[in-house]
Design a protein around this motif. Sequence first.
Motif, PDB file in Angstrom:
ATOM      1  N   GLY A  77      90.025   9.218  64.922  1.00 41.50           N
ATOM      2  CA  GLY A  77      90.172  10.918  64.629  1.00 41.50           C
ATOM      3  C   GLY A  77      91.487  11.529  64.784  1.00 41.50           C
ATOM      4  N   GLU A  78      91.753  12.471  65.840  1.00 41.96           N
ATOM      5  CA  GLU A  78      92.991  13.107  65.570  1.00 41.96           C
ATOM      6  C   GLU A  78      94.150  12.218  66.205  1.00 41.96           C
ATOM      7  N   PHE A  79      93.780  10.912  66.637  1.00 37.76           N
ATOM      8  CA  PHE A  79      94.606  10.131  67.004  1.00 37.76           C
ATOM      9  C   PHE A  79      95.352   9.045  65.942  1.00 37.76           C
ATOM     10  N   LYS A  97      97.552   2.305  71.522  1.00 39.25           N
ATOM     11  CA  LYS A  97      96.922   3.294  71.102  1.00 39.25           C
ATOM     12  C   LYS A  97      95.320   3.086  70.829  1.00 39.25           C
ATOM     13  N   VAL A 101      92.168   4.576  72.814  1.00 33.45           N
ATOM     14  CA  VAL A 101      91.364   5.851  72.047  1.00 33.45           C
ATOM     15  C   VAL A 101      90.077   5.347  71.682  1.00 33.45           C
ATOM     16  N   THR A 102      89.861   4.254  71.361  1.00 31.73           N
ATOM     17  CA  THR A 102      88.639   3.517  70.706  1.00 31.73           C
ATOM     18  C   THR A 102      87.767   2.897  71.871  1.00 31.73           C
ATOM     19  N   THR A 123      89.067  10.283  80.036  1.00 33.90           N
ATOM     20  CA  THR A 123      88.540  10.087  78.735  1.00 33.90           C
ATOM     21  C   THR A 123      88.643  11.213  77.915  1.00 33.90           C
ATOM     22  N   SER A 124      89.076  12.272  78.193  1.00 39.30           N
ATOM     23  CA  SER A 124      88.896  13.642  77.654  1.00 39.30           C
ATOM     24  C   SER A 124      90.329  13.591  76.551  1.00 39.30           C
ATOM     25  N   HIS A 125      90.353  14.404  75.754  1.00 40.08           N
ATOM     26  CA  HIS A 125      91.349  14.311  74.592  1.00 40.08           C
ATOM     27  C   HIS A 125      92.747  14.383  75.236  1.00 40.08           C
ATOM     28  N   ARG A 126      92.911  15.404  76.399  1.00 38.07           N
ATOM     29  CA  ARG A 126      94.296  15.406  76.941  1.00 38.07           C
ATOM     30  C   ARG A 126      94.309  13.769  77.691  1.00 38.07           C
ATOM     31  N   LYS A 180      93.577  11.084  76.943  1.00 37.87           N
ATOM     32  CA  LYS A 180      93.823   9.771  76.090  1.00 37.87           C
ATOM     33  C   LYS A 180      95.107   9.976  75.794  1.00 37.87           C
ATOM     34  N   ARG A 181      95.520  11.330  75.311  1.00 35.32           N
ATOM     35  CA  ARG A 181      96.786  11.588  74.989  1.00 35.32           C
ATOM     36  C   ARG A 181      97.998  11.120  75.876  1.00 35.32           C
TER      37      ARG A 181
END
Length: 414
Positions: A385-387, A67, A71-72, A224-227, A229-230
Motif C-alpha cells: 500500500g502506501e508503505f 517494514k 505492515v503486512t 494497527t492504524s496507518h499512523r 504502523k508508520r
Amino acid sequence: MPVPRHGSFWRKLAAFAGPGWLVAVGYMDPGNWATDLAGGSQYGYSLLWVIAFSNIMAMLLQGLAAKLGIVTGRDLAQACHDHYSRPVRLTLWLLAELAIIACDLAEVIGTGIALELLFGIPLTIGVWLTALNVIVATILEQRGFRRLEALVGGLMVVVAASLTVELLLSGPDLAGIGGGLVPTGAILSDPGMLYIATGIIGATVMPHNLYLHSAVVQTRRFATSHRGKREAVRFAILDGVMALSLAMLVNGAILILAASVFHAQGRQVSDITEAYKLLSPMLGVGFASALFGIALLASGQNSTLTGALAGQVIMEGFTNLRIPIWARRLVSRGLAIIPAAIVASLYGSAGTGKLLILSQVLLSLQLPFAIVPLIRITGDPKWMGEFANGRIVQVTAWVIAVLIIGLCLKLLWG
C-alpha cells in the motif's frame, strides 16, 4: 509485548528495542570473526571499507524486512509462500535451509573452538556439546521473549567490552584505519582478497536474518492504524540501525586488531586458534588471549539462540509445517555438527578454520535468493500500500542486490 500509545520518545523506543539486537547478533557471530581475522592479518586495514559498506547495506535491507513484518503482519518466508508459485517457493525454502545450516556450521565451530581454548575440551567433543544449546534456547524462549532479548543484549555487551580492551591494548594506526575506509578496486584483481571480501559480506548481510527480523518485529503490540504502523516502522528501523552500528564496530574492531597485531608484524593468521595463541605473547599482556576466548564463546552462544529462531521462522513460513521446536532445532544443529565434527577429527583447528570461512562465502551465495524477493515484495503497492518503497529506496536496494550478485558471479567464475 505492549507498546505505549502515549508517552515520550524514549519510552516508545525502549518498548520497541530488542528485535534489532536479536538480528545484530548474527552480524558478529564466529563466522565474522574468521573472515575479519583473515582479512586483517592478510591485507591489513584494506578491507575495513567492506565491513562498513556491508553494514550500511544491512541497515537498509533489515529495515525493509522490519517494514514488511509490521505492515503486512507476514514474515518474509510467509510472504514468499503467498507471492510465488510452488516450484519457486520450494526452491527458495531449500536455499534458505542451506543458509541456516551454513550459519549453524559457523556457530558450532566457533563454540567448539572457544570451549577448547578456554577449558581444554577437545575440539571434536566441543562441537558435539553444542547440541545442548538446542535445549537452552527452547527453555529460554518458553520463559518469555523479553528475557531472551535481555540475555542476548548482555552477551553482546560482553563481546563489545572484551574487544574494546583488546583494541586499546593493540594500539592501532589511526591513519591506516582512515585509509582502510576508502574503497579500493584491488578486490577485483586479487582472487584471495575477493574471496575474503565475499566472506565478509556473507558474514555481515546474512540471509536468515532478513527472515528473522520480519518475524520478531511482530512481537510488539502496536496500533494497527496507518499512523500506528508508520510509528512502528520508524522505531523498528531506529532499533535496527542502533544495533547494527554496534555490530559494525565489533567487526571493525576484530579486523583492526588483526591488522595492528598480526599484519603489522608480518604474520598471516589462518584461524581463530592461532590468533588466540598469539595474542598474549604479541601484545605482552597475559589476559589478552583469555579475553579473546570469552568474547568468542559469548558470540557463539548468542548466534545459536537467534539462528534457532530463524530456522523455525523459515520452516513454518514456507511450508506451514508445525513440528516441535526442539525437533526442528535438533535436525538443523545435527546437519551442522556432523561435517564440523568430521573435519575437526581429521584436520583439527586448521581445517575447521577454513570450513568456517567457507560457510560465510556460502552465505553470500545464498543472499540474492533472500534479498531479491524482499525488494520485490516491499516495493509492490499491492502488498505494501502506501508503505511501498519509494523510488530512491527501491533503486538503492536494487543497486545493492546487483552489486552482491556481481561479486558472487565474479567469485564463481573468476
